[in-house]
Design an enzyme around this catalytic site. Structure first.
Site, mmCIF file in Angstrom:
data_model
loop_
_atom_site.group_PDB
_atom_site.id
_atom_site.type_symbol
_atom_site.label_atom_id
_atom_site.label_comp_id
_atom_site.label_asym_id
_atom_site.label_seq_id
_atom_site.Cartn_x
_atom_site.Cartn_y
_atom_site.Cartn_z
ATOM 1 N N ASP A 1 0.862 -1.174 0.000
ATOM 2 C CA ASP A 1 0.000 0.000 0.000
ATOM 3 C C ASP A 1 0.907 1.236 0.000
ATOM 4 O O ASP A 1 2.070 1.146 0.400
ATOM 5 C CB ASP A 1 -0.879 -0.039 1.251
ATOM 6 C CG ASP A 1 -1.783 1.165 1.393
ATOM 7 O OD1 ASP A 1 -2.234 1.703 0.371
ATOM 8 O OD2 ASP A 1 -2.041 1.566 2.541
ATOM 9 N N ASP B 1 -1.913 -0.984 5.870
ATOM 10 C CA ASP B 1 -2.296 -0.604 7.231
ATOM 11 C C ASP B 1 -3.797 -0.678 7.468
ATOM 12 O O ASP B 1 -4.260 -0.393 8.573
ATOM 13 C CB ASP B 1 -1.796 0.815 7.555
ATOM 14 C CG ASP B 1 -2.493 1.877 6.713
ATOM 15 O OD1 ASP B 1 -2.635 1.669 5.494
ATOM 16 O OD2 ASP B 1 -2.895 2.914 7.283
#
Length: 206
Positions: A8, A173
């Site tokens: 990410d 996350d």
């Protein structure tokens, strides 16, 4: 055996500051910014932008109407970049090291043209290199017209990269995003926003 690592962007590669982004958009007149902006998935026109349903120019026009005054691309870009708190050098060094070790390094991000106008420029790392210098492939929600945690987004990356879930680690996350990836057999690692994952990641690569 892990051969591929999907990262990410916000919260992992860069540390994000959600509260600052809210302040930036509120300063432009968007008093109810919380209704649109989220640390993981945006809503309304913000979500439409990140899912590729509208262009950056559409967003500028729609935003101008919403706040009742003309705003520019650069003004919107500045507000979006309010999410950027910092880009730790340790993360860039880790990406470089992982590529040198033979891992295929892939970006999979819910993002938009404003954020990527910075990331894809030579201002990205402060040393004249763009994000392309650190990744083998980039998959961005607004270009793919899909957003995490849609499992089809992960499936498309696996198909286009010709890689197997069991040989792939996904680092994000967002708990919902890693849960979706794990459902199709991808190994996952979910560090908190801004955490130093550069050593712990090797526990997931064994």
């Amino acid at each position: 055996m892990i051969k591929n690592i999907i990262f990410d962007l916000g919260g992992v590669i860069i540390t994000i500051n959600h509260e600052n982004a809210l302040r930036q958009f509120k300063a432009l007149g968007l008093e109810n910014a919380e209704e649109y902006l989220d640390p993981y998935t945006q809503k309304g026109m913000f979500g439409d932008l990140e899912q590729g349903k509208i262009t950056a120019d559409d967003f500028v026009g729609n935003f101008s109407q919403l706040v009742g005054k003309d705003v520019s691309f650069e003004t919107c870009r500045h507000a979006w970049l309010g999410y950027l708190e910092n880009l730790p050098q340790r993360n860039l060094e880790a990406l470089t090291e992982l590529r040198q070790k033979g891992y295929r390094i892939i970006l999979l991000s819910n993002t938009n043209p404003f954020m990527m106008s910075w990331a894809e420029s030579d201002a990205f790392d402060g040393n004249g290199h763009s994000i392309h210098d650190y990744f083998d492939a980039l998959y961005m929600s607004y270009k793919e017209k899909m957003m995490k945690p849609d499992m089809n987004f992960f499936r498309q990356v696996l198909l286009r990269e010709n890689i197997f879930p069991a040989e792939t680690l996904f680092v994000d996350d967002g708990p919902r995003n890693v849960a979706a990836a794990s459902q199709i057999g991808i190994r996952t690692f979910c560090p908190e926003n801004g955490a130093d994952w550069t050593t712990e990641i090797y526990n997931y690569l064994k």
